[in-house]
Design an enzyme around this catalytic site. Structure first.
Site, PDB file in Angstrom:
ATOM      1  N   HIS A  19       0.845  -1.209   0.000  1.00 23.01           N
ATOM      2  CA  HIS A  19       0.000   0.000   0.000  1.00 23.01           C
ATOM      3  C   HIS A  19       0.878   1.256   0.000  1.00 23.01           C
ATOM      4  O   HIS A  19       0.625   2.203  -0.745  1.00 23.01           O
ATOM      5  CB  HIS A  19      -0.887   0.042   1.248  1.00 23.01           C
ATOM      6  CG  HIS A  19      -1.962  -1.003   1.282  1.00 23.01           C
ATOM      7  ND1 HIS A  19      -2.181  -1.815   2.377  1.00 23.01           N
ATOM      8  CD2 HIS A  19      -2.884  -1.377   0.362  1.00 23.01           C
ATOM      9  CE1 HIS A  19      -3.200  -2.624   2.135  1.00 23.01           C
ATOM     10  NE2 HIS A  19      -3.638  -2.390   0.908  1.00 23.01           N
ATOM     11  N   LYS A  43     -17.887  -6.271   7.514  1.00 21.94           N
ATOM     12  CA  LYS A  43     -16.646  -6.992   7.810  1.00 21.94           C
ATOM     13  C   LYS A  43     -16.275  -6.819   9.276  1.00 21.94           C
ATOM     14  O   LYS A  43     -16.448  -5.746   9.837  1.00 21.94           O
ATOM     15  CB  LYS A  43     -15.502  -6.444   6.949  1.00 21.94           C
ATOM     16  CG  LYS A  43     -15.412  -7.108   5.584  1.00 21.94           C
ATOM     17  CD  LYS A  43     -14.076  -6.740   4.971  1.00 21.94           C
ATOM     18  CE  LYS A  43     -13.952  -7.207   3.535  1.00 21.94           C
ATOM     19  NZ  LYS A  43     -12.746  -6.670   2.898  1.00 21.94           N
ATOM     20  N   ARG A  92      -1.441  -6.215  -8.697  1.00 20.19           N
ATOM     21  CA  ARG A  92      -0.218  -6.949  -8.381  1.00 20.19           C
ATOM     22  C   ARG A  92       0.060  -8.025  -9.421  1.00 20.19           C
ATOM     23  O   ARG A  92       1.153  -8.180  -9.911  1.00 20.19           O
ATOM     24  CB  ARG A  92      -0.342  -7.599  -6.994  1.00 20.19           C
ATOM     25  CG  ARG A  92      -0.367  -6.621  -5.862  1.00 20.19           C
ATOM     26  CD  ARG A  92      -0.959  -7.220  -4.628  1.00 20.19           C
ATOM     27  NE  ARG A  92      -2.355  -7.607  -4.848  1.00 20.19           N
ATOM     28  CZ  ARG A  92      -3.192  -7.989  -3.903  1.00 20.19           C
ATOM     29  NH1 ARG A  92      -2.784  -8.053  -2.665  1.00 20.19           N
ATOM     30  NH2 ARG A  92      -4.439  -8.312  -4.179  1.00 20.19           N
ATOM     31  N   SER A 130      -3.149  -7.740   2.555  1.00 17.53           N
ATOM     32  CA  SER A 130      -3.499  -7.583   3.972  1.00 17.53           C
ATOM     33  C   SER A 130      -4.021  -8.892   4.530  1.00 17.53           C
ATOM     34  O   SER A 130      -3.740  -9.249   5.681  1.00 17.53           O
ATOM     35  CB  SER A 130      -4.574  -6.506   4.146  1.00 17.53           C
ATOM     36  OG  SER A 130      -4.078  -5.266   3.770  1.00 17.53           O
TER      37      SER A 130
HETATM   38  O1  PNS Z   1      -8.895  -3.011  -0.216  1.00 16.18           O
HETATM   39  P1  PNS Z   1     -10.114  -3.591  -0.849  1.00 16.18           P
HETATM   40  O2  PNS Z   1     -10.929  -4.346   0.175  1.00 16.18           O
HETATM   41  O3  PNS Z   1      -9.786  -4.425  -2.074  1.00 16.18           O
HETATM   42  O4  PNS Z   1     -11.005  -2.349  -1.354  1.00 16.18           O
HETATM   43  C1  PNS Z   1     -12.234  -2.549  -1.980  1.00 16.18           C
HETATM   44  C2  PNS Z   1     -12.999  -1.227  -2.156  1.00 16.18           C
HETATM   45  C3  PNS Z   1     -13.104  -0.489  -0.831  1.00 16.18           C
HETATM   46  C4  PNS Z   1     -12.271  -0.344  -3.137  1.00 16.18           C
HETATM   47  C5  PNS Z   1     -14.401  -1.579  -2.719  1.00 16.18           C
HETATM   48  O5  PNS Z   1     -14.987  -2.566  -1.918  1.00 16.18           O
HETATM   49  C6  PNS Z   1     -15.322  -0.373  -2.773  1.00 16.18           C
HETATM   50  O6  PNS Z   1     -15.160   0.502  -3.596  1.00 16.18           O
HETATM   51  N1  PNS Z   1     -16.330  -0.329  -1.858  1.00 16.18           N
HETATM   52  C7  PNS Z   1     -17.247   0.774  -1.690  1.00 16.18           C
HETATM   53  C8  PNS Z   1     -18.651   0.413  -2.178  1.00 16.18           C
HETATM   54  C9  PNS Z   1     -18.729   0.542  -3.683  1.00 16.18           C
HETATM   55  O7  PNS Z   1     -18.520   1.583  -4.249  1.00 16.18           O
HETATM   56  N2  PNS Z   1     -19.033  -0.586  -4.330  1.00 16.18           N
HETATM   57  C10 PNS Z   1     -19.090  -0.691  -5.756  1.00 16.18           C
HETATM   58  C11 PNS Z   1     -17.693  -0.945  -6.312  1.00 16.18           C
HETATM   59  S1  PNS Z   1     -17.772  -1.163  -8.038  1.00 16.18           S
END
Ligand code: PNS
Length: 186
Positions: A19, A43, A92, A130
């Site tokens: 990150h 979560k 990645r 993570s």
């Molecule tokens: O670190 P992560 O868990 O891979 O991050 C995922 C994240 C937070 C980017 C994704 O879950 C997200 O954007 N969540 C917010 C809700 C949302 O906008 N959902 C539609 C995504 S297309």
């Protein structure tokens, strides 16, 4: 010329060197980068949002154009709220691509003017996540070099009581069982 503001959304539970590598790269190409921690009630995180924000604030304090925030709801709505025109995400390996492509295209459907920018972290972090850091740390493995020192310490502080309890249970199990006296019939 207008400023290009980007958000870097994610769970960051916990923040890893991958990150930070991406934050450093993002801070070089965007005028302002907002590291945005999702407040996800579904979560059960290892670290609270407040703890993750505090860690990230300390870890990014030397980048003048980086700030840390939290959000809930849609990423695209949060981006609009902070006047961001870009979403930064890390890729990645090929395995990340499908999920990231789906998210990027869904976000584009919701907000066509919001651009997703993918960057690759240093290859030494290409296997790092993570989830794996949590798993290895929870099982007592070394995560040295994979997370900043501050995160390593926080993981220990969070998990050490659990280790001590586990050792206690193991020791207890090794003790010879005390024989219970047969009960007298009344
Ligand atoms: O670190 P992560 O868990 O891979 O991050 C995922 C994240 C937070 C980017 C994704 O879950 C997200 O954007 N969540 C917010 C809700 C949302 O906008 N959902 C539609 C995504 S297309």
């Amino acid at each position: 010329m207008h400023k290009v503001i980007a958000i870097y959304p994610g769970s960051f539970d916990p923040p890893t060197n991958g990150h930070l590598d991406l934050i450093q790269r993002g801070s070089r190409i965007f005028d302002e980068l907002v590291v945005a921690i999702l407040r996800n009630p579904e979560k059960a995180p290892l670290f609270s949002v407040t703890e993750r924000a505090a860690m990230l604030e300390t870890l990014t304090k030397d980048y003048a154009n980086v700030r840390v925030d939290t959000f809930d709801g849609l990423t695209v709505d949060y981006a609009v709220k902070v006047n961001a025109t870009c979403v930064l995400r890390g890729i990645r390996a090929v395995s990340d691509y499908e999920y990231e492509l789906q998210m990027a295209l869904m976000n584009r459907k919701l907000r066509p003017d919001l651009e997703t920018v993918f960057m690759m972290p240093a290859d030494k972090y290409s296997y790092l996540s993570s989830r794996l850091v949590r798993e290895v740390a929870q099982l007592g493995g070394s995560i040295q070099g994979l997370v900043p020192e501050l995160v390593d310490q926080s993981l220990h502080a969070r998990l050490d009581p659990a280790y001590k309890l586990r050792d206690l249970v193991v020791e207890e199990a090794k003790l010879p069982k005390r024989k219970s006296k047969p009960r007298k019939k009344s």
